[in-house]
Design a protein around this motif. Structure first.
Motif, mmCIF file in Angstrom:
data_model
loop_
_atom_site.group_PDB
_atom_site.id
_atom_site.type_symbol
_atom_site.label_atom_id
_atom_site.label_comp_id
_atom_site.label_asym_id
_atom_site.label_seq_id
_atom_site.Cartn_x
_atom_site.Cartn_y
_atom_site.Cartn_z
ATOM 1 N N SER B 163 -5.772 18.205 13.181
ATOM 2 C CA SER B 163 -4.539 18.435 12.428
ATOM 3 C C SER B 163 -3.389 18.958 13.283
ATOM 4 O O SER B 163 -2.251 18.534 13.136
ATOM 5 N N TYR B 210 -0.439 21.110 3.449
ATOM 6 C CA TYR B 210 0.242 20.390 4.519
ATOM 7 C C TYR B 210 -0.107 18.905 4.372
ATOM 8 O O TYR B 210 -1.259 18.569 4.066
ATOM 9 N N LYS B 212 1.045 14.672 5.831
ATOM 10 C CA LYS B 212 1.878 13.733 6.588
ATOM 11 C C LYS B 212 1.375 12.325 6.308
ATOM 12 O O LYS B 212 0.315 12.144 5.679
ATOM 13 N N TYR B 217 2.617 3.803 6.269
ATOM 14 C CA TYR B 217 2.351 4.286 4.898
ATOM 15 C C TYR B 217 3.194 3.499 3.900
ATOM 16 O O TYR B 217 4.412 3.370 4.063
ATOM 17 N N LEU B 252 6.785 12.412 2.401
ATOM 18 C CA LEU B 252 6.091 12.575 3.670
ATOM 19 C C LEU B 252 6.851 11.961 4.838
ATOM 20 O O LEU B 252 7.599 10.990 4.674
ATOM 21 N N THR B 253 6.629 12.531 6.002
ATOM 22 C CA THR B 253 7.050 11.937 7.265
ATOM 23 C C THR B 253 5.798 11.783 8.118
ATOM 24 O O THR B 253 4.688 12.085 7.662
ATOM 25 N N THR B 254 5.964 11.371 9.346
ATOM 26 C CA THR B 254 4.804 11.203 10.214
ATOM 27 C C THR B 254 4.408 12.511 10.892
ATOM 28 O O THR B 254 3.511 12.521 11.735
ATOM 29 N N SER B 255 5.069 13.593 10.541
ATOM 30 C CA SER B 255 4.690 14.922 11.037
ATOM 31 C C SER B 255 4.286 15.797 9.857
ATOM 32 O O SER B 255 4.840 15.661 8.762
ATOM 33 N N TYR B 256 3.358 16.700 10.114
ATOM 34 C CA TYR B 256 2.915 17.590 9.047
ATOM 35 C C TYR B 256 4.072 18.464 8.558
ATOM 36 O O TYR B 256 4.829 19.023 9.352
ATOM 37 N N GLN B 257 4.210 18.568 7.248
ATOM 38 C CA GLN B 257 5.120 19.520 6.614
ATOM 39 C C GLN B 257 4.307 20.304 5.596
ATOM 40 O O GLN B 257 3.306 19.810 5.083
ATOM 41 N N VAL B 290 -2.482 8.789 4.372
ATOM 42 C CA VAL B 290 -1.934 10.152 4.302
ATOM 43 C C VAL B 290 -2.981 11.093 4.885
ATOM 44 O O VAL B 290 -4.182 10.808 4.855
#
Lengths: 54, 426
Positions: B163, B210, B212, B217, B252-257, B290
């Motif tokens: 992760s 969290y 992403k 996707y 979502l983006t390609t980075s964890y939020q 995801v």
């Protein structure tokens, strides 16, 4: 995937039907038939929790 | 009144002075007053009089050093060698003593074990394997996490991924397999027992996670929800009177939020579950997935630092094994699982002490490549069921020809991938 039903005597006079699921890859799952039937009924009537991305 | 005055010694005119030199006498008196008060002159706004010595009237104007250092909401008035400001911490942090800081205080995130109700929210425990093909429309994946797809469609994979999120090591990837054309939604959920749910009824709770998405996707917002029902120990997909307590729509983006939502759980709730879902579109490409980790459900209106429900990794494993455990043989082809005894004919019995007391009497057995043997010559097993198991032990009955009243070992049947799983899931 193959399913068979067997009857098992617990040695104290109680006989229970069990389901044996042969997943075809050397893996097996067993459970009482009553549990299996309950799970199957649930699977066919899952509450539609998320139906879209809303 | 004494003349001169008793405290300042000001000389006042006398009765004789009134008829001789009154103006001059008043001048003497006034000058005396003026001299005495000279130290009160000067100064500027905000200054205060300060004694410079023990001598009478030895004053000076000074700027007070004891003014508040506070500037911002939430600041604390502390002290180093002088008065000092301690800025408020981040949301959810708590104040602790720390002698290494100048103020002796520090804000830090809470790592209290047990604050998180979601077992395996950090996706640490994968007893069933770390990559699971969705060959059935519904199945358990990472411990406590159940996946299914609308319309009982298959064609997905659930896998463990690194992760990179603080306080978690892994995330769960829920993926539609490349080339899959079904647009049936994918769901991931976990359910609390009723006895773990009822304490949250009527409480203000915060749900956080969290997430992403992969580069390909195809879904919209990922919905993360807390759901409740009014039944007893049902799986979230089958809650009686199911309703939404908290809903978080995560773009979502390609980075964890990190995403979060807060609400008060209905006071009638007797069961609580957590659900993630999205609806894919078109045909899946390579990275139509995801990833989710750090799932937390806690008291209060702030998402605090993620922590495992079980506190430690071992605690989390034990919490998971309340519902399911799987014994493996590692790299040994004939690894040992249990002792047993033949009943003669084609029925043998094997006993295993469960690693923790399970939620209820286990009913499910999962196994692969098992057999039993005395000193040599393995008899393969294709049937293994619970006989008289209990929450603290599994008592299993197998098929396979055997000799009555003979001790047998339940072992791997010449396979390092042999396993035995015992289930008591909701």
């Amino acid at each position: 995937m193959a399913i068979q039903i067997i009857s098992v005597d617990d040695g104290f006079g109680t006989i229970t039907e069990h389901i044996i699921i042969d997943r075809g890859n050397g893996e097996f799952t067993s459970m009482p038939k009553a549990i299996y039937d309950e799970q199957q009924a649930q699977a066919e009537h899952f509450t539609p929790i998320v139906t879209s991305d809303e | 009144m004494a003349n001169p005055t008793t405290n300042f010694g000001w000389v006042m005119p006398t009765s004789a002075d009134l008829v001789t030199d009154l103006p001059a006498d008043f001048a003497v008196f006034g000058q005396g007053v003026d001299t005495s008060m000279q130290y009160l002159l000067g100064g500027t706004t905000g200054q205060v009089l300060s004694k410079t010595s023990g001598t009478n009237m030895a004053f000076t104007w000074t700027t007070p050093t004891d003014q508040t250092p506070l500037t911002t909401k939430g600041d604390l008035f502390t002290f180093t060698t002088v008065d000092a400001r301690l800025a408020v911490g981040n949301n959810g942090e708590t104040l602790v003593a720390d002698s290494s800081t100048s103020t002796g205080l520090r804000y830090q995130g809470s790592q209290a074990g047990g604050k998180n109700a979601v077992i395996n929210g950090g996706m640490d425990i994968w007893q069933r394997g770390t990559s699971i093909a969705m060959t059935a429309a519904e199945l358990f994946t990472a411990d406590r996490w159940f996946v299914y797809r609308g319309g009982l469609v298959t064609g997905g994979t659930i896998s463990r991924q690194t992760s990179g999120v603080n306080f978690t090591r892994y995330g769960l990837r829920l993926q539609r397999d490349s080339g899959n054309t079904s647009t049936q939604p994918l769901y991931l959920n976990s359910t609390l027992e009723t006895q773990d749910s009822i304490g949250y009824a009527g409480q203000t709770m915060t749900f956080s996670f969290y997430a992403k998405a992969g580069a390909n996707y195809s879904g919209g917002a990922l919905l993360g929800r807390v759901l409740y029902g009014t039944g007893t120990d049902q799986r979230v997909t089958s809650f009686t009177g199911i309703a939404v307590a908290i809903s978080v729509s995560a773009t979502l983006t390609t980075s964890y939020q990190r995403f979060q939502g807060t609400a008060t759980v209905n006071a009638a709730a007797t069961e609580i579950g957590f659900d993630f879902g999205y609806t894919p579109t078109g045909t899946a490409s390579t990275n139509d997935w995801v990833e989710i980790t750090g799932v937390q459900f806690e008291l209060g209106s702030i998402a605090t630092t993620f922590q495992r429900a079980g506190g430690t990794l071992q605690g989390e494993l034990a919490a998971c094994q309340r519902y399911y455990y799987r014994n493996l043989v590692g790299s040994t082809n004939y690894g040992f699982f249990a002792w047993g005894i033949g009943q003669g004919g084609t029925s043998a019995l094997f006993a295993i002490a469960n690693p923790v007391t399970m939620r209820t009497t286990p009913t499910v057995v999962e196994f692969s490549n098992l057999g039993f043997a005395q000193t040599g010559g393995i008899t393969a097993i294709t049937t293994l069921v619970h006989s008289n198991s209990s929450p603290s032990s599994a008592f299993l009955q197998s098929d396979g020809s055997n000799t009555a009243n003979t001790i047998y070992r339940l072992i791997g049947n010449n396979s390092a991938s042999a396993y035995l799983g015992i289930g008591a899931e909701l």
